[in-house]
Design an enzyme around this catalytic site. Sequence first.
Site, PDB file in Angstrom:
ATOM      1  N   GLU A   1       0.844  -1.198   0.000  1.00  0.00           N
ATOM      2  CA  GLU A   1       0.000   0.000   0.000  1.00  0.00           C
ATOM      3  C   GLU A   1       0.883   1.253   0.000  1.00  0.00           C
ATOM      4  O   GLU A   1       1.986   1.253   0.529  1.00  0.00           O
ATOM      5  CB  GLU A   1      -0.885  -0.014   1.245  1.00  0.00           C
TER       6      GLU A   1
ATOM      7  N   LYS B   1      -9.557   1.982  -2.633  1.00  0.00           N
ATOM      8  CA  LYS B   1      -9.831   1.404  -1.313  1.00  0.00           C
ATOM      9  C   LYS B   1     -11.211   1.835  -0.817  1.00  0.00           C
ATOM     10  O   LYS B   1     -11.526   3.032  -0.765  1.00  0.00           O
ATOM     11  CB  LYS B   1      -8.738   1.869  -0.341  1.00  0.00           C
TER      12      LYS B   1
ATOM     13  N   CYS C   1      -5.525  -3.241   2.599  1.00  0.00           N
ATOM     14  CA  CYS C   1      -5.316  -3.016   4.035  1.00  0.00           C
ATOM     15  C   CYS C   1      -6.587  -3.168   4.880  1.00  0.00           C
ATOM     16  O   CYS C   1      -7.052  -4.282   5.109  1.00  0.00           O
ATOM     17  CB  CYS C   1      -4.655  -1.651   4.240  1.00  0.00           C
TER      18      CYS C   1
END
Length: 276
Positions: free
Chosen positions: A40, A114, A155
């Site tokens: 990330e 995300k 994540c």
Amino acid sequence: MRAALLQMTSSDQPDENIETTVSMIQQAVAGGAGYVLTPEVTNCLSSSRRHQQQVLHLQQTDPTLAVLQDAARQHGIWLTIGSLALKTDDPDGRFANRQFLIAPSGEIHAQYDKIHMFDVAVSAEETYRESDGYRPGTQAVVADAGFANIGLTICYDVRFGHLYRHLAHHGAGVITVPAAFSPVTGAAHWQALLQARAIETGCYILAPAQTGQHGAQAGRGRTTYGHSLVVSPWGEVLSDAGEANGVSYVDLNMEKVEEARRRVPSLTHDREFDGP
């Protein structure tokens, strides 16, 4: 397909991080990888929104993206750029946390923003408000890379199991989870969550991570957990990179996906229910 996970300590200086990333990709290719994954915010790990406004770019002009597309083309590899922090045209000025799947031609094959923002108070001293600087995505993504259908996540997404089941139902046999995980939550939850996502879906979980103390010329520095993991479709940890920078490898065997799902076919056992 041999996959390579890059474990890095990105700073808040994109130019520095480009050099490191390209060098590690070369190392991964020398180790036989045909598919390489970065963590990330590969290009810039920063807590300073002012600094990000100064050093980040829109997607169409981002130098990290351009260089890494060239690297994929030069080496003829599939490349997951775990995510890049990018400027957007949003009126509120928030950034995108965007993952890219780059084809061996160098073209962008798929991209994903995300969905879940890390807005938490781990302790009185450690709080995060990702949504202050980044706007959440709204679209789940599965991409056919030839050797596998790849589901894209980032994540904090890993805490939302319904997303992973959705990706598996839509064909994913590999799911990426590039991360910059907090050391506190990493030690408590990282491996357990990744194993759970693999077991629930019968997918390979590939989770390249940021690690260590991150240099910051602006704002407060960050520390991340490391421990890039590969988890098999049966839930076995195949690789744990520990805390050091480096490249870890796994040979993906997609027959293992079918085997796991045949042994426990839970993806076919969903039922509607009432209540509460």
